[in-house]
Design an enzyme around this catalytic site. Structure first.
Site, short mmCIF file in Angstrom:
data_model
loop_
_atom_site.label_atom_id
_atom_site.label_comp_id
_atom_site.label_asym_id
_atom_site.label_seq_id
_atom_site.Cartn_x
_atom_site.Cartn_y
_atom_site.Cartn_z
N ASN A 1 0.87 -1.18 0.00
CA ASN A 1 0.00 0.00 0.00
C ASN A 1 0.90 1.23 0.00
OD1 ASN A 1 -1.76 2.08 0.50
ND2 ASN A 1 -2.37 1.38 2.55
N LYS B 1 0.12 4.28 -0.16
CA LYS B 1 -0.47 5.47 0.50
C LYS B 1 -0.24 6.72 -0.36
CE LYS B 1 -0.12 3.03 4.82
NZ LYS B 1 -0.02 3.06 6.27
N HIS C 1 -9.44 1.08 5.11
CA HIS C 1 -8.14 1.24 5.75
C HIS C 1 -8.27 2.16 6.96
CE1 HIS C 1 -4.00 2.34 6.50
NE2 HIS C 1 -3.67 1.23 5.85
N GLU D 1 -6.64 4.53 7.99
CA GLU D 1 -6.44 5.97 7.74
C GLU D 1 -7.69 6.58 7.10
OE1 GLU D 1 -2.74 5.29 5.73
OE2 GLU D 1 -1.89 4.70 7.67
N GLU E 1 -5.13 -5.06 10.49
CA GLU E 1 -4.08 -4.07 10.71
C GLU E 1 -4.34 -3.33 12.03
OE1 GLU E 1 -2.20 -2.81 6.70
OE2 GLU E 1 -3.95 -1.56 7.03
N GLY F 1 2.74 2.14 10.86
CA GLY F 1 3.69 3.24 10.72
C GLY F 1 4.40 3.61 12.01
N SER G 1 3.71 -2.31 10.27
CA SER G 1 5.16 -2.36 10.49
C SER G 1 5.80 -3.71 10.13
CB SER G 1 5.51 -1.97 11.94
OG SER G 1 5.11 -0.63 12.19
P1 13P Z 1 3.25 0.24 7.66
O1 13P Z 1 3.76 -1.03 7.05
O2 13P Z 1 3.95 1.45 7.19
O3 13P Z 1 3.13 0.14 9.16
O4 13P Z 1 1.73 0.42 7.11
C1 13P Z 1 0.86 -0.64 7.19
C2 13P Z 1 -0.36 -0.28 6.43
O5 13P Z 1 -1.13 0.58 6.84
C3 13P Z 1 -0.62 -0.97 5.16
O6 13P Z 1 -1.90 -0.71 4.70
#
Ligand code: 13P
Length: 253
Positions: free
Chosen positions: A9, A11, A96, A98, A168, A174, A214
């Site tokens: 992803n 982002k 997601h 976010e 997740e 992150g 992560s």
């Molecule tokens: P990270 O791998 O940067 O923690 O992000 C995970 C994520 O949100 C994938 O959709």
């Protein structure tokens, strides 16, 4: 047999030149390696057409990071399931954390999006997971069960088989703080048994459940070796071929 998947992803990262460069690197990687898993990417929507051009033989699955819950019309800034179908995208991430955090998305929104995606032949990657507060309060099992039921349980058995789930935990995204393989495994097993309780074990056993939060080259192997973890949804470490390819290679057959 459920699908084994490593998905990146991206982002809101990368200029068009940088995105193109990484896609070309990924194509060359894919042409020279035979991974033990499917490889998918979810670049920014602006670059989806470019991705379809570069991966013209579907070497890599191409996903949107989000799609509208509406079919078409006056929804400025949105992209529809129809549009994704028209460029022959593979599917879309849905729900997601976010999107939930910054755009107020709920599991009811996810439910409508998932249904629309399936109607258009797209694979929905439904994301769920608890916040840090919920985990500290010991509510994580209940939260994830509830998310799964609200987002998915209006689907038929035929439909839910086509959904991919990404667990997740919000506190691991992150932050550099990964769920331990045991913590991830127990929630994955819980999601699978929640699905089995409604649709039966056979259906539940067919659904791929990815872990995200992560995942890095040095922790991927242990996470992927858990029995109910069918791959990963990778954020930061999907932005460089070197890291992403090491995560792909962490997938043992
Ligand atoms: P990270 O791998 O940067 O923690 O992000 C995970 C994520 O949100 C994938 O959709």
């Amino acid at each position: 047999m459920r699908r084994k998947i490593v998905a990146g992803n991206w982002k809101m990262n990368k200029s068009v030149i940088d995105a193109q460069q990484l896609m070309v690197q990924l194509l060359s990687y894919k042409n020279n390696h035979t991974p033990n898993c499917e490889v998918w990417i979810a670049p920014p929507a602006l670059y989806l057409m470019m991705a379809k051009d570069i991966f013209e033989k579907d070497e890599i699955g191409i996903f949107a990071q989000d799609m509208s819950e509406h079919e078409s019309g006056a929804y400025t800034g949105e992209i529809s399931a129809d549009m994704l179908e028209s460029i022959d995208a593979t599917g879309s991430l849905i729900g997601h954390s976010e999107r939930r955090q910054y755009h107020g998305e709920t599991d009811s929104h996810c439910n409508r999006k998932i249904k629309l995606a399936l109607d258009k032949g797209l694979i929905p990657v439904y994301c769920n997971g608890e916040t840090l507060e919920q985990r500290k309060a010991g509510e994580h099992f209940e939260v994830v069960k509830n998310q799964t039921e609200v987002a998915l349980f209006t689907l038929s058995a035929e439909e839910i088989r086509k959904v991919v789930i990404a667990y997740e935990p919000v506190w691991a995204i992150g932050t550099g703080e990964t769920a331990s393989p045991e913590q991830a495994q127990e929630i994955h097993a819980h999601i699978r048994s929640t699905i089995a309780a409604k649709y039966g074990q056979e259906v539940a056993d067919e659904i791929s459940i990815l872990y995200g939060g992560s995942v890095k080259p040095d922790n991927a192997r242990e996470i992927f070796s858990q029995p109910d973890i069918d791959g990963g949804l990778i954020g930061g470490a999907a932005l460089k071929l070197e890291d992403f390819s090491r995560i792909i290679e962490a997938f043992q057959s």
